[in-house]
Design an enzyme around this catalytic site. Structure first.
Site, PDB file in Angstrom:
ATOM      1  CG  HIS A 176     -32.675 -34.686  -6.983  1.00 27.25           C
ATOM      2  ND1 HIS A 176     -33.582 -34.037  -7.760  1.00 27.25           N
ATOM      3  CD2 HIS A 176     -32.502 -33.920  -5.866  1.00 27.25           C
ATOM      4  CE1 HIS A 176     -33.962 -32.918  -7.143  1.00 27.25           C
ATOM      5  NE2 HIS A 176     -33.309 -32.814  -6.003  1.00 27.25           N
ATOM      6  CG  ASP A 197     -32.403 -31.362  -2.160  1.00 26.62           C
ATOM      7  OD1 ASP A 197     -32.312 -32.084  -3.162  1.00 26.62           O
ATOM      8  OD2 ASP A 197     -33.129 -30.350  -2.110  1.00 26.62           O
ATOM      9  CG  HIS A 206     -28.893 -27.410  -2.627  1.00 27.46           C
ATOM     10  ND1 HIS A 206     -28.686 -28.767  -2.513  1.00 27.46           N
ATOM     11  CD2 HIS A 206     -29.970 -27.270  -3.421  1.00 27.46           C
ATOM     12  CE1 HIS A 206     -29.607 -29.403  -3.210  1.00 27.46           C
ATOM     13  NE2 HIS A 206     -30.397 -28.521  -3.768  1.00 27.46           N
ATOM     14  CG  HIS A 250     -37.002 -32.560  -2.428  1.00 27.82           C
ATOM     15  ND1 HIS A 250     -36.895 -33.508  -3.422  1.00 27.82           N
ATOM     16  CD2 HIS A 250     -36.098 -31.600  -2.724  1.00 27.82           C
ATOM     17  CE1 HIS A 250     -35.983 -33.123  -4.280  1.00 27.82           C
ATOM     18  NE2 HIS A 250     -35.479 -31.960  -3.892  1.00 27.82           N
TER      19      HIS A 250
HETATM   20 ZN    ZN Z   1     -33.622 -31.316  -4.585  1.00 29.27          ZN
END
Ligand code: ZN
Length: 303
Positions: A77, A239, A262, A235
């Protein structure tokens, strides 16, 4: 375009998501060409860890970078905010193994960078321009990057949960204004059953309703609700920006992602690096060190 750092040093304190322990974070201006560097200041010998793809040691739950035994977790972040605000060079000191989670979004980091101010340096910025499409598929998940001017994103998530469902953010163009308005305040989210399992495993000790959107099987448990009804997909894009920042330079390209996360973001980074014919680096190949005064740091940065 010139390289950029922050105008002065700035600190904040928060708790680590996994340890639950207090952590102090200090951002220092850094010389041109030095990039984004993390430093663990709590170790007997401070260890410097570059915010680069080759320093990533884990993408399980959050992105961790490391060197030897020294690691720093939950970096994505902060890296997302720095990338979006065009900060090329900064030294990030932290006195523990994690970047503080703050409110689970990048909003507090944007505020920190804005408060410190930005400083344009006398060296040209390098950028990575995608020239051929690259794609990764993993079952019903996929991510691809193709040529484009600036950095833009189409992202879709699809959870069979009544509070999420299918959400799409299309045509998002990354710049500081759009980032602050559309993405920065979107928070991390998790499901109660997963959170409870993490707690039992001794993880996410700092995770709670002040820094995570938590859902049971039916609904969002945070009393104040969501910041946007599609906060989840926002969000994910936040990311993505933080994960691609590990390429170490701004990107010209358009990303399309569906049900990614991710691990797939990092797989795209690895695929880009493994396919040098699909991109070019624009700008100076050998950055000239900046000589502006006041940009020295307490620990010498190797050339
Ligand atoms: Zn995150």
């Amino acid at each position: 375009m010139s390289q950029r750092t922050i105008a002065e040093k700035i600190s904040c304190t928060g708790i680590g998501l996994h340890s639950g322990a207090p952590v102090q974070l200090t951002l220092h201006p850094a010389r041109a060409g030095t990039g984004v560097t993390f430093v663990r200041t709590d170790l007997a010998h401070p260890v410097e860890i570059p915010a680069r793809h080759d320093a990533v040691t884990s993408t399980n739950l959050a992105t961790t970078v490391g060197r030897g035994d020294a690691t720093i977790g939950t970096v994505e972040h902060l890296l997302s905010a720095l990338f979006a605000l065009g900060i090329d060079n900064v030294r990030i000191e932290v006195d523990g193994p994690e970047i503080p989670v703050m409110d689970g979004s990048a909003g507090p980091f944007v505020y920190l960078i804005r408060t410190a101010g930005r400083f344009d340096q006398r060296s040209e910025r390098r950028t990575l321009r995608i020239t051929q499409p690259l794609e990764i598929r993993d079952g019903d998940r996929h991510i691809c990057i193709e040529p484009g001017e600036g950095f833009s994103v189409d992202y879709a998530v699809d959870f069979s949960h009544p509070a999420i469902g299918r959400q799409e953010l299309n045509g998002f163009v990354l710049n500081d204004v759009n980032y602050e308005r559309e993405l920065a305040r979107a928070r991390t989210f998790g499901f109660l059953r997963d959170v409870e399992a993490l707690w039992r495993a001794g993880l996410a000790q700092g995770g709670n309703l002040t820094n995570t959107v938590v859902m049971d099987d039916e609904r969002v448990l945070n009393e104040a609700g969501l910041r946007w009804s599609d906060e989840f997909v926002r969000h994910k894009v936040l990311d993505l920006v933080g994960d691609l920042a590990l390429l170490g330079m701004p990107i010209h390209g358009h990303v399309t992602a569906c049900r990614a996360g991710h691990a797939l973001h990092q797989a795209l980074v690895q695929k880009i690096l493994a396919t040098p014919e699909a991109w070019v680096v624009e700008g100076l190949l050998a950055p000239i060190p900046d000589t502006a005064e006041g940009l020295t740091s307490p620990i010498a940065i190797p050339a």
